[in-house]
Design an enzyme around this catalytic site. Structure first.
Site, PDB file in Angstrom:
ATOM      1  N   ASP A   1      -7.760  15.172 -55.648  1.00 53.92           N
ATOM      2  CA  ASP A   1      -6.666  14.726 -54.782  1.00 53.92           C
ATOM      3  C   ASP A   1      -7.106  14.855 -53.330  1.00 53.92           C
ATOM      4  OD1 ASP A   1      -4.144  13.685 -54.313  1.00 53.92           O
ATOM      5  OD2 ASP A   1      -3.215  15.648 -54.107  1.00 53.92           O
TER       6      ASP A   1
ATOM      7  N   HIS B   1       0.722  12.577 -42.427  1.00 52.54           N
ATOM      8  CA  HIS B   1       1.043  13.716 -43.292  1.00 52.54           C
ATOM      9  C   HIS B   1       0.261  14.960 -42.863  1.00 52.54           C
ATOM     10  CE1 HIS B   1       2.002  15.983 -46.900  1.00 52.54           C
ATOM     11  NE2 HIS B   1       0.710  16.136 -47.156  1.00 52.54           N
TER      12      HIS B   1
ATOM     13  N   GLU C   1       4.837  14.636 -53.861  1.00 51.86           N
ATOM     14  CA  GLU C   1       3.929  13.934 -52.973  1.00 51.86           C
ATOM     15  C   GLU C   1       3.769  12.524 -53.516  1.00 51.86           C
ATOM     16  OE1 GLU C   1       1.336  17.451 -50.885  1.00 51.86           O
ATOM     17  OE2 GLU C   1       0.325  16.173 -52.355  1.00 51.86           O
TER      18      GLU C   1
ATOM     19  N   GLU D   1       1.984   9.250 -53.811  1.00 50.06           N
ATOM     20  CA  GLU D   1       0.582   8.906 -53.612  1.00 50.06           C
ATOM     21  C   GLU D   1       0.217   7.667 -54.428  1.00 50.06           C
ATOM     22  OE1 GLU D   1      -2.040  12.187 -54.285  1.00 50.06           O
ATOM     23  OE2 GLU D   1      -0.614  13.691 -53.553  1.00 50.06           O
TER      24      GLU D   1
ATOM     25  N   ASP E   1       2.267  13.879 -57.094  1.00 50.93           N
ATOM     26  CA  ASP E   1       1.573  15.164 -57.200  1.00 50.93           C
ATOM     27  C   ASP E   1       2.577  16.269 -56.853  1.00 50.93           C
ATOM     28  OD1 ASP E   1      -0.624  16.848 -57.611  1.00 50.93           O
ATOM     29  OD2 ASP E   1      -1.010  16.952 -55.465  1.00 50.93           O
TER      30      ASP E   1
ATOM     31  N   ARG F   1       5.695  24.520 -52.846  1.00 52.10           N
ATOM     32  CA  ARG F   1       5.246  24.808 -51.484  1.00 52.10           C
ATOM     33  C   ARG F   1       5.179  26.302 -51.172  1.00 52.10           C
ATOM     34  NH1 ARG F   1       2.636  20.246 -50.193  1.00 52.10           N
ATOM     35  NH2 ARG F   1       3.995  18.434 -50.249  1.00 52.10           N
TER      36      ARG F   1
ATOM     37  N   GLN G   1       2.109  27.521 -52.895  1.00 55.61           N
ATOM     38  CA  GLN G   1       0.968  26.935 -52.189  1.00 55.61           C
ATOM     39  C   GLN G   1       0.687  27.654 -50.872  1.00 55.61           C
ATOM     40  OE1 GLN G   1       1.540  22.813 -51.128  1.00 55.61           O
ATOM     41  NE2 GLN G   1      -0.401  22.651 -50.053  1.00 55.61           N
TER      42      GLN G   1
ATOM     43  N   LYS H   1      -0.232  23.475 -57.223  1.00 53.67           N
ATOM     44  CA  LYS H   1      -0.433  22.057 -57.522  1.00 53.67           C
ATOM     45  C   LYS H   1      -0.737  21.781 -58.989  1.00 53.67           C
ATOM     46  CE  LYS H   1      -0.625  20.234 -53.243  1.00 53.67           C
ATOM     47  NZ  LYS H   1       0.091  19.033 -52.794  1.00 53.67           N
TER      48      LYS H   1
ATOM     49  N   THR I   1       0.927  16.670 -62.528  1.00 53.59           N
ATOM     50  CA  THR I   1       0.753  15.475 -61.706  1.00 53.59           C
ATOM     51  C   THR I   1       1.141  14.292 -62.574  1.00 53.59           C
ATOM     52  OG1 THR I   1      -1.070  16.455 -60.445  1.00 53.59           O
ATOM     53  CG2 THR I   1      -0.883  14.055 -60.409  1.00 53.59           C
TER      54      THR I   1
ATOM     55  N   GLU J   1       7.972  17.466 -45.346  1.00 56.98           N
ATOM     56  CA  GLU J   1       7.931  16.740 -44.075  1.00 56.98           C
ATOM     57  C   GLU J   1       9.306  16.222 -43.696  1.00 56.98           C
ATOM     58  OE1 GLU J   1       4.459  13.915 -43.370  1.00 56.98           O
ATOM     59  OE2 GLU J   1       4.501  14.103 -45.541  1.00 56.98           O
TER      60      GLU J   1
END
Length: 394
Positions: free
Chosen positions: A106, A113, A179, A181, A213, A217, A220, A233, A237, A338
């Site tokens: 990834d 971002h 996420e 993607e 994904d 947080r 992480q 993570k 996925t 975000e």
């Protein structure tokens, strides 16, 4: 015999022809192509045993010349009568993971971002790390937890450390995120000790999928220094079931944003591999973001070049994803950390508000791109619903 109806404006017209693996009530998984609201069973329609297999890997490994040949065969086939046994309504099939995922990488290819997360995670310092504009930053994920759209996601557990606490505790993540993607799937492998240049991308990469994904947080942020994402993570996925061939994306190819400083020679190519893909993120049925893939700083061709420049081999079935797709506006950001600015600014989800995902929430990410003759083509969707953490994980 059947004549397939392709509705006007369908995202799955003859200019698309994405591949997937499907099953029916009376037969096991095999390879099909979506046309309109139908799935064409290629093992029946073309009579080739490679399409009777439950993954695309063997076909993908046959290479670009074969991809072009089969694409033309299918395009010719779906414009005339097809044997009834080869055609199934889309709502009568079950979709499966389309490839055997060999490896998963990834990336972190959106400047918007990366800048936003740098400001959130490292306030008071430059938001981009010194290496960011020199190479596509990435990490190795866990291929065994790549799942197909529609798979429920169990809330992960792990260590979390709140800023006000002196020590970490353990439990279900409180800051479960997405996420949005795009992912790219290798068809033709490379040899260990050799590298793939950006201009060799089309010889190796078969197609693209939509990726979510999932990210914890709080787990992480506690674990990622100094070696990067791990348990935050690796729990899941999700990818869309339809693999859109790179051959269908010729009209979507655009230049990447200006890359300054100029990349090192191994990341340069004559061909342009930015992609004009529009994405949409739905949260419990409400569109909350529309990330623009065309604004990604690093192209997928540069990502593959970077993966292999040290001599690492690419394998059939390798999946590499772009990292979160984000634009400059709040409603173009592809991750809720975000959009909510780290949880400080709640997001309107219909009549409710959210910062991070709650149990029972459902996320759907879709994407479309320009196709031939002014039409648009679709990637389908990647969908997932959040289940509570299981007792075994607590």
């Amino acid at each position: 015999m059947t004549v397939i109806d392709i509705p006007a404006g369908s995202l799955f017209g003859v200019g698309n022809l994405p591949y997937g693996v499907f099953s029916t009530a009376d037969a096991s998984p095999r390879v099909g192509v979506r046309v309109g609201d139908s799935v064409v069973d290629l093992s029946v329609a073309l009579g080739d045993p490679v399409f009777a297999l439950p993954i695309l890997n063997s076909f993908m490994a046959q290479g670009r010349a074969r991809w072009i040949e089969v694409r033309q065969q299918v395009a010719d086939l779906v414009t005339r009568d097809i044997a009834d046994a080869a055609v199934h309504p889309i709502d009568a099939v079950t979709m499966h993971l389309p490839v055997g995922v060999a490896d998963y990488v990834d990336f972190y290819a959106s400047e918007h971002h990366a800048t936003n997360l740098g400001r959130l995670f490292r306030p008071g310092t430059p938001p981009l790390m010194p290496n960011w504009k020199h190479l596509p930053v990435g990490y190795h994920g866990r291929s065994s937890t790549v799942v197909v759209s529609g798979t429920d996601i169990v809330r992960p557990c792990g260590q979390r450390k709140s800023p006000e606490r002196d020590a970490p505790d353990f439990g279900p993540t409180r800051r479960l995120d997405i996420e949005a993607e795009m992912g790219f799937i290798v068809g033709v492998p490379s040899t260990m000790g050799e590298s793939v240049s950006p201009d060799q991308f089309a010889e190796h990469v078969f197609g693209a999928v939509v990726v979510n994904d999932w990210s914890a947080r709080d787990i992480q942020s506690w674990e990622y220094v100094p070696l990067g994402p791990f348990l935050g993570k690796s729990f899941a996925t999700s990818i869309s079931p339809w693999v859109v061939p790179m051959l269908a994306l010729e009209a979507a190819r655009v230049d990447t944003p200006v890359q300054d400083p100029k990349p090192l020679p191994y990341l340069r190519g004559e061909q342009r591999w930015g992609l004009d893909i529009d994405m949409a993120v739905e949260w419990n049925g409400h569109v909350v973001s529309r990330p623009p893939y065309a604004q990604m700083y690093w192209s997928p061709a540069q990502m593959l070049a970077h993966i292999t420049i040290n001599g690492a081999a690419a394998s059939t079935g390798d999946l590499f994803a772009s990292g979160t797709v984000s634009g400059p506006a709040v409603d173009q950001r592809g991750a809720f950390i975000e959009m909510s600015w780290g949880g400080a600014e709640p997001i309107a989800v219909g009549d409710e508000s959210r910062t991070f995902l709650e149990d029972g929430d459902e996320i759907l990410i879709s994407a479309t791109a320009p196709g031939a003759d002014g039409a648009r083509i679709g990637f389908g969707e990647v969908r997932g619903r959040i289940l509570p953490a299981t007792q075994a994980l607590r």
